[in-house]
Write a protein that holds these residues in place. Structure first.
Motif, PDB file in Angstrom:
ATOM      1  N   VAL A 126      11.542 -38.990 -70.332  1.00  0.00           N
ATOM      2  CA  VAL A 126      11.073 -39.136 -71.708  1.00  0.00           C
ATOM      3  C   VAL A 126       9.577 -39.421 -71.701  1.00  0.00           C
ATOM      4  N   ARG A 127       9.169 -40.371 -70.845  1.00  0.00           N
ATOM      5  CA  ARG A 127       7.740 -40.669 -70.718  1.00  0.00           C
ATOM      6  C   ARG A 127       7.470 -41.222 -69.322  1.00  0.00           C
ATOM      7  N   GLU A 128       6.732 -40.470 -68.541  1.00  0.00           N
ATOM      8  CA  GLU A 128       6.405 -40.895 -67.181  1.00  0.00           C
ATOM      9  C   GLU A 128       5.256 -41.894 -67.203  1.00  0.00           C
ATOM     10  N   VAL A 129       5.415 -42.975 -66.410  1.00  0.00           N
ATOM     11  CA  VAL A 129       4.378 -44.004 -66.346  1.00  0.00           C
ATOM     12  C   VAL A 129       3.817 -44.176 -64.940  1.00  0.00           C
ATOM     13  N   ASP A 130       4.523 -43.656 -63.936  1.00  0.00           N
ATOM     14  CA  ASP A 130       4.040 -43.785 -62.561  1.00  0.00           C
ATOM     15  C   ASP A 130       4.807 -42.796 -61.688  1.00  0.00           C
ATOM     16  N   ARG A 131       4.282 -42.575 -60.492  1.00  0.00           N
ATOM     17  CA  ARG A 131       4.947 -41.684 -59.541  1.00  0.00           C
ATOM     18  C   ARG A 131       4.638 -42.191 -58.135  1.00  0.00           C
ATOM     19  N   VAL A 132       5.691 -42.391 -57.342  1.00  0.00           N
ATOM     20  CA  VAL A 132       5.520 -42.917 -55.985  1.00  0.00           C
ATOM     21  C   VAL A 132       6.195 -41.973 -55.000  1.00  0.00           C
ATOM     22  N   GLN A 133       5.715 -41.999 -53.769  1.00  0.00           N
ATOM     23  CA  GLN A 133       6.231 -41.089 -52.754  1.00  0.00           C
ATOM     24  C   GLN A 133       7.571 -41.570 -52.203  1.00  0.00           C
ATOM     25  N   VAL A 134       8.463 -40.620 -51.963  1.00  0.00           N
ATOM     26  CA  VAL A 134       9.749 -40.931 -51.342  1.00  0.00           C
ATOM     27  C   VAL A 134       9.497 -41.412 -49.916  1.00  0.00           C
ATOM     28  N   ALA A 135      10.168 -42.502 -49.547  1.00  0.00           N
ATOM     29  CA  ALA A 135       9.983 -43.066 -48.208  1.00  0.00           C
ATOM     30  C   ALA A 135      11.167 -42.795 -47.299  1.00  0.00           C
ATOM     31  N   SER A 136      12.364 -42.662 -47.874  1.00  0.00           N
ATOM     32  CA  SER A 136      13.531 -42.391 -47.028  1.00  0.00           C
ATOM     33  C   SER A 136      14.662 -41.809 -47.862  1.00  0.00           C
ATOM     34  N   ILE A 137      15.530 -41.065 -47.191  1.00  0.00           N
ATOM     35  CA  ILE A 137      16.757 -40.544 -47.794  1.00  0.00           C
ATOM     36  C   ILE A 137      17.892 -40.830 -46.822  1.00  0.00           C
ATOM     37  N   LYS A 138      18.945 -41.452 -47.338  1.00  0.00           N
ATOM     38  CA  LYS A 138      20.097 -41.781 -46.500  1.00  0.00           C
ATOM     39  C   LYS A 138      21.370 -41.290 -47.176  1.00  0.00           C
ATOM     40  N   LYS A 139      22.349 -40.928 -46.367  1.00  0.00           N
ATOM     41  CA  LYS A 139      23.640 -40.566 -46.934  1.00  0.00           C
ATOM     42  C   LYS A 139      24.351 -41.815 -47.435  1.00  0.00           C
ATOM     43  N   HIS A 140      25.016 -41.669 -48.560  1.00  0.00           N
ATOM     44  CA  HIS A 140      25.776 -42.782 -49.113  1.00  0.00           C
ATOM     45  C   HIS A 140      26.945 -43.093 -48.177  1.00  0.00           C
ATOM     46  N   PRO A 141      27.201 -44.369 -47.879  1.00  0.00           N
ATOM     47  CA  PRO A 141      28.257 -44.697 -46.913  1.00  0.00           C
ATOM     48  C   PRO A 141      29.667 -44.336 -47.366  1.00  0.00           C
ATOM     49  N   ALA A 142      29.874 -44.195 -48.685  1.00  0.00           N
ATOM     50  CA  ALA A 142      31.228 -43.935 -49.184  1.00  0.00           C
ATOM     51  C   ALA A 142      31.438 -42.509 -49.676  1.00  0.00           C
ATOM     52  N   GLU A 143      30.352 -41.821 -50.042  1.00  0.00           N
ATOM     53  CA  GLU A 143      30.464 -40.479 -50.611  1.00  0.00           C
ATOM     54  C   GLU A 143      29.600 -39.499 -49.813  1.00  0.00           C
ATOM     55  N   PRO A 144      30.198 -38.534 -49.125  1.00  0.00           N
ATOM     56  CA  PRO A 144      29.425 -37.640 -48.245  1.00  0.00           C
ATOM     57  C   PRO A 144      28.441 -36.730 -48.971  1.00  0.00           C
TER      58      PRO A 144
END
Length: 223
Positions: free
Chosen positions: A50-68
């Motif tokens: 709706v309205r962007e106020v900031d943007r930060v870089q992704v630092a990590s991506i991990k698989k969810h432990p319960a949902e593949p």
């Protein structure tokens, strides 16, 4: 029904389908932060914030432990960024870059301005669901990862302290204060001066008047 959730955009689904078809991966690069224009947000059917106020870089991506097929995307807001409310997130990426891949609402939380005196690093986590999580990659800026790790280290140090919030009274301290107050109260010669004591009421004149009363003789016939 889940109150807070993410929804892949049509662009995001198309990007993922194209990557699977071509045997490639789709990079995730940033989390965009929005304030919802001051209102709660329903991400269903949205193509962006709706309205962007900031943007930060992704630092990590991990698989969810319960949902593949779920991925947990993490990013950190540095200490020198703030002065807004967070009510929505958007995952940015794509092979050409800059595409809104998924949109999520977020529990409303204020991010104070750096000069407010109570600002620390903040970790954002967004859970996204895609059919093939293996087709997703992350372009990690070393500085973004270092910022995330620094924030997580701060949280670990904070939670590891015996008393991380010395400004608040602990249950043990509260019990000690209460016991001390009760003891001091009970030790006073007249702990309730606002109430008339029997000794002060039964003066000689009052006793004389009571002895002359019929009601008193009736209930105290031995007098």
């Amino acid at each position: 029904m889940t109150t807070f959730f993410s929804v892949p955009t049509l662009v995001g689904l198309a990007e993922l389908a194209g990557a699977i078809r071509d045997g490639m991966t789709v990079p995730f690069t940033h989390l965009a932060i929005g304030d919802g224009g001051g209102n709660p947000v329903d991400p269903t059917g949205r193509t962006g914030l709706v309205r962007e106020v900031d943007r930060v870089q992704v630092a990590s991506i991990k698989k969810h432990p319960a949902e593949p097929t779920w991925l947990v995307v993490e990013a950190a807001i540095p200490e020198d960024r703030g002065g807004y409310w967070i009510r929505e997130l958007a995952l940015i990426g794509g092979r050409a870059g800059g595409k809104v891949m998924s949109v999520s609402n977020y529990p409303a939380v204020e991010r104070p301005a750096p000069g407010a005196g109570a600002v620390t690093g903040m970790v954002l986590r967004m859970v996204v669901a895609f059919v093939d999580a293996a087709a997703v990659s992350v372009l990690v800026d070393p500085q973004a990862y270092a910022t995330l790790q620094a924030v997580l280290d701060q949280i670990g140090i904070h939670e590891g302290k015996a008393d991380p919030h010395p400004q608040y009274t602990t249950p043990g301290e509260a019990a000690t204060v209460a016991a001390t107050a009760v003891g001091m109260h009970q030790a006073e010669a007249d702990p309730h001066p606002q109430y008339a004591r029997v000794g002060r009421l039964l003066t000689a004149d009052v006793l004389k008047a009571l002895r002359g009363a019929r009601a008193f003789r009736f209930f105290n016939s031995a007098s």
